[in-house]
Write an enzyme that holds these catalytic residues in place. Structure first.
Site, PDB file in Angstrom:
ATOM      1  N   GLU A 228     -13.537   5.526   0.313  1.00  0.00           N
ATOM      2  CA  GLU A 228     -14.434   4.604   1.021  1.00  0.00           C
ATOM      3  C   GLU A 228     -15.130   5.359   2.144  1.00  0.00           C
ATOM      4  O   GLU A 228     -14.529   5.618   3.185  1.00  0.00           O
ATOM      5  CB  GLU A 228     -13.626   3.408   1.540  1.00  0.00           C
ATOM      6  CG  GLU A 228     -13.035   2.575   0.414  1.00  0.00           C
ATOM      7  CD  GLU A 228     -12.024   1.542   0.908  1.00  0.00           C
ATOM      8  OE1 GLU A 228     -12.439   0.573   1.556  1.00  0.00           O
ATOM      9  OE2 GLU A 228     -10.814   1.721   0.650  1.00  0.00           O
TER      10      GLU A 228
ATOM     11  N   GLU B  11       0.861  -1.185   0.000  1.00  0.00           N
ATOM     12  CA  GLU B  11       0.000   0.000   0.000  1.00  0.00           C
ATOM     13  C   GLU B  11       0.893   1.230   0.000  1.00  0.00           C
ATOM     14  O   GLU B  11       1.871   1.277   0.751  1.00  0.00           O
ATOM     15  CB  GLU B  11      -0.842   0.116   1.290  1.00  0.00           C
ATOM     16  CG  GLU B  11      -1.969  -0.848   1.438  1.00  0.00           C
ATOM     17  CD  GLU B  11      -2.757  -0.617   2.751  1.00  0.00           C
ATOM     18  OE1 GLU B  11      -2.545   0.411   3.431  1.00  0.00           O
ATOM     19  OE2 GLU B  11      -3.578  -1.487   3.081  1.00  0.00           O
TER      20      GLU B  11
END
Ligand SMILES: *[C@@H]1O[C@H](CO)[C@@H](O)[C@H](O)[C@H]1NC(C)=O
Ligand SMILES: *[C@@H]1O[C@H](CO)[C@@H](O)[C@H](O)[C@H]1NC(C)=O
Ligand SMILES: *[C@@H]1O[C@H](CO)[C@@H](O)[C@H](O)[C@H]1NC(C)=O
Length: 459
Positions: free
Chosen positions: A317, A263
């Site tokens: 999100e 990530e």
């Protein structure tokens, strides 16, 4: 006609080194406004992204990515690690229920066991369970002959380090040494990557007066000198090499352990005091990160060790917990519109340059049941040339269209010619996904690559 199994051998002889630069992305689903996995999978196919990492083993996502040519990294959630560590049959059961039904149509290349498991605040997560769960799953793969295709690993946070600067003197936190030794031994033994989630953004946010913004933004900053002589122009390289040193300090100096950035990203919005969380900075960081992922360059300590990178994240999100920046790492909003402009277009994925997107202002691509096979945009040119030679030779494809005066001669580029030939071969052989593998250089697409005078055949 040469049987298909000769192809890898031929290619191996023609081009012993295969380097396919690729870009990965993290597809998190903690939002209540996200498109369906099917929509996401189809649209990612038209971009340069060819690896997707998810945070669970959601069957809808695994199904959606079948026969897409996109590799998937699935995960065991932290709260399920204990179960899988308990017995070999628990691992077997998990694999049979969650993964086995989807392979080989879905190309699952790794299972991430937990996420930042050793650095969570959750006291119920026993560190010893992690390596046991990894071993149990590896044994399942061994018993099924899948251990070469699917790697078992676990993404770490940078918090597993005692210190990260200077990079050459970094070590793991003392309390984690025994666990880290077992994990790294396992990764070395199984040829699996060490995964780290690395965020220069947070380092900058927490120390804005000492960290130059360009250094955090993957820029070409004035070098930061490490006492061992390495010069760092960006923080991400320094973070990767800090991990490298910590691994080496465990005594793995002479064993090759590949590091993957599982990530990294930059938020476009944050809390009022997160002034660097802006669309401009996010665009700069992620554009540079994608360029870096596509290059074959390593870091100052290992310049020739290519680093695989997974951008965080595909979507904003809206149900993620934490500060506002946590919900704003996405390249796309839930409705599919871009949060800011990042170029993910892919010249050879579909023959025509296509915009990713399915929100306001973007083209919605209509797809029928037809499928075609094309060369991956970043497949190594030598591999692609080898595939072209094979298809037009022993492969039995009529390649007159890609020769001079043929309808597909322009653009006169090896990827374009190979795409034509690969598709013809794929159609001829029944459109099985393995007829579009071509040593990893082929990609199945749902959008017709035909253009102008160049018609791609279909069954
Ligand atoms: C592990 O999970 C499976 C499926 O959820 C369950 O049937 C089993 O009892 C669990 N085992 C343990 C030891 O918790
Ligand atoms: C970074 O700066 C160095 C020294 O000025 C230069 O040689 C190099 O080309 C630059 N790299 C990039 C990516 O701009
Ligand atoms: C690597 O190091 C280990 C332990 O120091 C040693 O036993 C082994 O022979 C070394 N291997 C190579 C290839 O140098």
């Amino acid at each position: 006609m040469a049987p298909l199994y000769i192809l890898p051998l031929l290619l191996h002889l023609i081009c012993p080194i295969t380097t396919v630069s690729s870009v990965g992305i993290n597809y998190g689903t903690l939002g209540n406004n996200l498109p369906s996995p099917k929509t996401v999978a189809q649209l990612l196919q038209s971009t340069l992204i060819d690896k997707v990492k998810i945070y669970d083993s959601n069957p809808q996502i695994l199904q959606a990515f079948s026969n897409t040519g996109i590799d998937l990294i699935v995960a065991v959630e932290n709260n399920h690690v204990a179960n899988i560590s308990s017995t070999k049959s628990a691992a077997q059961d998990w694999f049979s229920a969650r993964i086995a039904p989807f392979i080989p149509a879905t190309s699952i290349v790794a299972i991430a066991v937990g996420n930042e498991y050793l650095a969570t605040d959750d006291d119920s997560l026993d560190p010893n369970n992690l390596i046991q769960a990894m071993q149990n799953l590896h044994e399942v793969l061994l018993s099924r002959g899948l251990d070469r295709k699917i790697k078992i690993t676990t993404p770490h946070s940078m918090a597993v380090l005692a210190t990260s600067f200077p990079p050459s003197t970094s070590t793991f936190a003392t309390t984690l040494m025994p666990t880290m030794t077992s994990i790294v031994t396992f990764l070395a033994d199984t040829g699996s990557p060490f995964m780290v989630n690395a965020y220069p953004y947070f380092a900058y946010r927490d120390n804005p007066t000492t960290v130059p913004l360009e250094y955090a933004l993957l820029g070409n900053s004035t070098g930061v000198h490490d006492p061992s002589g390495y010069v760092y122009t960006n923080m991400l390289d320094a973070q990767i090499d800090a991990i490298r040193s910590a691994i080496a300090s465990l005594g793995f100096g002479n064993r090759s352990i590949h590091i993957t950035v599982s990530e990294s990203g930059w938020p476009s919005k944050g809390e009022p005091d997160e002034t660097a969380a802006s669309p401009d900075n996010a665009k700069t960081y992620n554009t540079r990160l994608i360029t870096k992922a596509q290059s074959n360059k390593g870091t100052p300590m290992k310049p020739n060790d290519k680093i695989d990178i997974f951008v965080f994240a595909l979507f904003n999100e809206n149900k993620k917990e934490g500060g506002a920046s946590e919900r704003n790492f996405g390249l796309f909003n839930g409705d599919g519109s871009k949060v800011y402009d990042v170029d993910l277009s892919c010249e050879f994925c579909s023959g025509t340059k296509m915009e990713f997107g399915f929100g306001p202002g973007s083209k919605m691509v209509q797809r029928g049941p037809s499928v075609w096979c094309v060369a991956k945009p970043h497949a190594d040119e030598r591999v692609v040339q080898g595939v072209l030679d094979f298809c037009c030779g022993a492969g039995g494809v009529d390649c007159r269209e890609v020769y001079e005066n043929g309808g597909c001669f322009m653009p006169n580029k090896v990827h374009a010619h190979a795409s034509y030939a690969m598709n013809a071969y794929y159609q001829m052989h029944g459109r099985n996904y393995w007829n579009c593998d071509f040593k990893g250089s082929g990609l199945v697409t749902f959008s017709d690559p035909s253009y102008g005078t160049c018609r791609y055949s279909q069954q």
